[in-house]
Design an enzyme around this catalytic site. Structure first.
Site, mmCIF file in Angstrom:
data_model
loop_
_atom_site.group_PDB
_atom_site.id
_atom_site.type_symbol
_atom_site.label_atom_id
_atom_site.label_comp_id
_atom_site.label_asym_id
_atom_site.label_seq_id
_atom_site.Cartn_x
_atom_site.Cartn_y
_atom_site.Cartn_z
ATOM 1 N N CYS A 176 4.062 14.280 54.805
ATOM 2 C CA CYS A 176 3.740 15.410 55.691
ATOM 3 C C CYS A 176 3.368 16.654 54.900
ATOM 4 C CB CYS A 176 4.930 15.702 56.608
ATOM 5 S SG CYS A 176 4.674 17.147 57.671
ATOM 6 N N TRP A 179 2.524 20.509 65.128
ATOM 7 C CA TRP A 179 1.221 20.733 65.746
ATOM 8 C C TRP A 179 0.172 20.033 64.901
ATOM 9 C CZ3 TRP A 179 4.222 25.125 64.352
ATOM 10 C CH2 TRP A 179 3.952 25.638 63.082
ATOM 11 N N GLU A 199 -6.885 15.632 61.426
ATOM 12 C CA GLU A 199 -6.255 14.419 61.972
ATOM 13 C C GLU A 199 -7.073 13.890 63.147
ATOM 14 O OE1 GLU A 199 -2.137 16.508 62.227
ATOM 15 O OE2 GLU A 199 -1.746 14.361 62.026
ATOM 16 N N ARG A 203 5.355 20.795 55.870
ATOM 17 C CA ARG A 203 6.804 20.949 55.782
ATOM 18 C C ARG A 203 7.313 22.356 55.506
ATOM 19 N NH1 ARG A 203 8.162 16.455 51.630
ATOM 20 N NH2 ARG A 203 5.900 16.375 51.311
HETATM 21 N N1 ARG Z 1 -2.149 11.712 62.575
HETATM 22 C C1 ARG Z 1 -1.418 11.473 63.782
HETATM 23 C C2 ARG Z 1 -2.364 11.606 64.960
HETATM 24 O O1 ARG Z 1 -3.402 11.802 65.027
HETATM 25 C C3 ARG Z 1 -0.275 12.440 63.992
HETATM 26 C C4 ARG Z 1 0.732 12.507 62.857
HETATM 27 C C5 ARG Z 1 1.609 13.723 62.909
HETATM 28 N N2 ARG Z 1 0.840 14.914 62.803
HETATM 29 C C6 ARG Z 1 1.318 16.169 62.868
HETATM 30 N N3 ARG Z 1 0.500 17.152 62.756
HETATM 31 N N4 ARG Z 1 2.608 16.392 63.072
HETATM 32 O O2 ARG Z 1 -2.212 11.655 66.027
#
Ligand code: ARG
Length: 401
Positions: free
Chosen positions: A92, A265, A270, A95
């Site tokens: 992550c 968030w 992602e 953090r």
């Molecule tokens: N990568 C994952 C997704 O698209 C989520 C993982 C956690 N991501 C976060 N920003 N807490 O959905």
């Protein structure tokens, strides 16, 4: 929104089959539990000097383990354990904010209905007024002979993937297996759009899970548009605002909380560089490149790269316009290095997995690319159990990821 405020429950009709039986609780010898408990309690007391007398607490725990095979965390131990599990998550990048994790202690909720209701409450509680707050809800731990509840979904909100006759997929290809499994379990399916929210599947004990539709008002979503290309909005793309991972186990001092959904968030990439872009997910780079008028006939026009940038511009722009919390990979990379420095100053190792920390686009344009990290498995942590990985993808042989 009145019609959305009621959960609709669907009990599945099928008889349980072996795959759907609750996983067996691994019989951990009490000595191992005690050793893990002691390690954790030492950490807890070292970082929380006001927490009382360690020796007395260890005596209590030793007795409870002798009597029951496990022990019960105080709420202080649970809250700190959940925060440190985040601090120890080497994959992550976000953090820096680990101390701010809000912990919803729901260890008294024992029915599948109760777990589903609290998952929905989590979704509402994690994003008041579109401002997202890192939050975890902790359900009962596993005890010898009495496993805690299981949430089958990989995240509380995910989109169905429907395999069609011509071999293409409507929706998220990652969840074709999970979607098919839910339909076998009695889900009648959504309207068939590319963004149908999957129902929650929650089980307690053996037998099939309880399936429940998430009320619409608990599903915060952002429709995507582009600041300079009006046609982008017409693509009808969207994504959910809160990523709540729900198939990982919160492990604290030898105790497994198998149902402990948690969220932060989103970082824009992602969604823009993975969920919507990966060839085995929504695979949108070719479409966007064509709309941008790029030459997709040769790799060397860098049409993928340019499409990726515009898709990510759209994601960041849309969340910002909607007032929903989101970070970008440049900001978050900087924050991560601040976090790393703080951890080192506190005398701690900050475990980090380079392959996960480095963003999936413009890697070398972010500072996290230009160095290596120490990676270690520290406890407390969020861990994967094989059966949860398999259930979340609707098959038996899932690997990592
Ligand atoms: N990568 C994952 C997704 O698209 C989520 C993982 C956690 N991501 C976060 N920003 N807490 O959905």
């Amino acid at each position: 929104m009145g019609g959305f405020s009621v959960l609709t429950w669907r009990r599945s009709r099928r008889a349980p089959d072996p795959f759907h039986e609750a996983p067996k609780v691994p019989e951990v010898p009490p000595a191992d539990v005690m050793a893990a408990a002691e390690d954790y309690l030492r950490l807890f007391h070292a970082e929380n000097p006001g927490a009382g007398v360690l020796r007395e607490r260890l005596r209590e725990i030793r007795q409870e383990i002798a009597d029951t095979g496990t022990y019960t965390h105080t709420s202080g131990e649970l809250v700190f354990g959940a925060r440190v599990a985040w601090r120890n998550s080497g994959r992550c990048i976000g953090r820096l904010y680990w101390r701010s994790l809000r912990v919803r202690d729901r260890r008294h909720v024992t029915t599948a209905e109760g777990v589903a209701v609290e998952c929905v409450n989590h979704l509402r509680d994690a994003a008041p007024g579109r401002r997202i707050r890192p939050t975890i809800t902790v359900f009962p731990q596993d005890r010898p002979g009495a496993p805690g509840p299981r949430i089958w979904n990989e995240q509380l909100i995910r989109y169905a993937g429907y395999a069609t006759a011509d071999g293409s997929v409507v929706g998220d290809p990652r969840y074709v297996g999970f979607t098919a499994m839910l339909r076998e379990l009695g889900w009648s399916g959504g309207p068939g759009s590319p963004f149908d929210v999957l129902p929650l599947a929650v089980s307690v004990g053996s037998g099939p899970p309880l399936l429940s539709t998430i009320p619409g008002d608990a599903v915060l979503e952002v429709a995507l548009s582009h600041p300079r290309h009006p046609w982008f909005e017409q693509l009808g793309l969207r994504w959910h605002a809160v990523p709540v991972i729900s198939n990982m186990c919160l492990e604290i001092g030898g105790v497994c909380y198998r149902a402990a959904p948690f969220n932060g968030w989103y970082m824009g990439t992602e969604i823009g560089a993975r969920n919507l872009a990966d060839a085995d997910r929504y695979d949108l780079m070719p479409l966007i490149a064509r709309r941008l008028g790029l030459n997709t006939g040769t790799d060397r026009s860098l049409w993928r790269d340019r499409a990726l940038v515009e898709l990510n511009v759209a994601v960041l722009h849309s969340f910002e316009r909607a007032g929903v919390t989101m970070t970008d990979h440049h900001t978050e990379a900087r924050h991560f290095l601040i976090h790393l420095e703080r951890e080192e100053r506190a005398g701690r190792v900050c475990p980090a997995d380079w392959t996960w920390i480095v963003p999936p686009m413009s890697a070398s344009a972010t500072p996290v690319f230009h160095r290596y990290y120490e990676d270690r498995r520290l406890s407390p942590n969020f861990v994967h159990h094989a059966d949860s990985l398999e259930r979340a993808l609707g098959h038996r042989t899932a690997t990592g990821g």
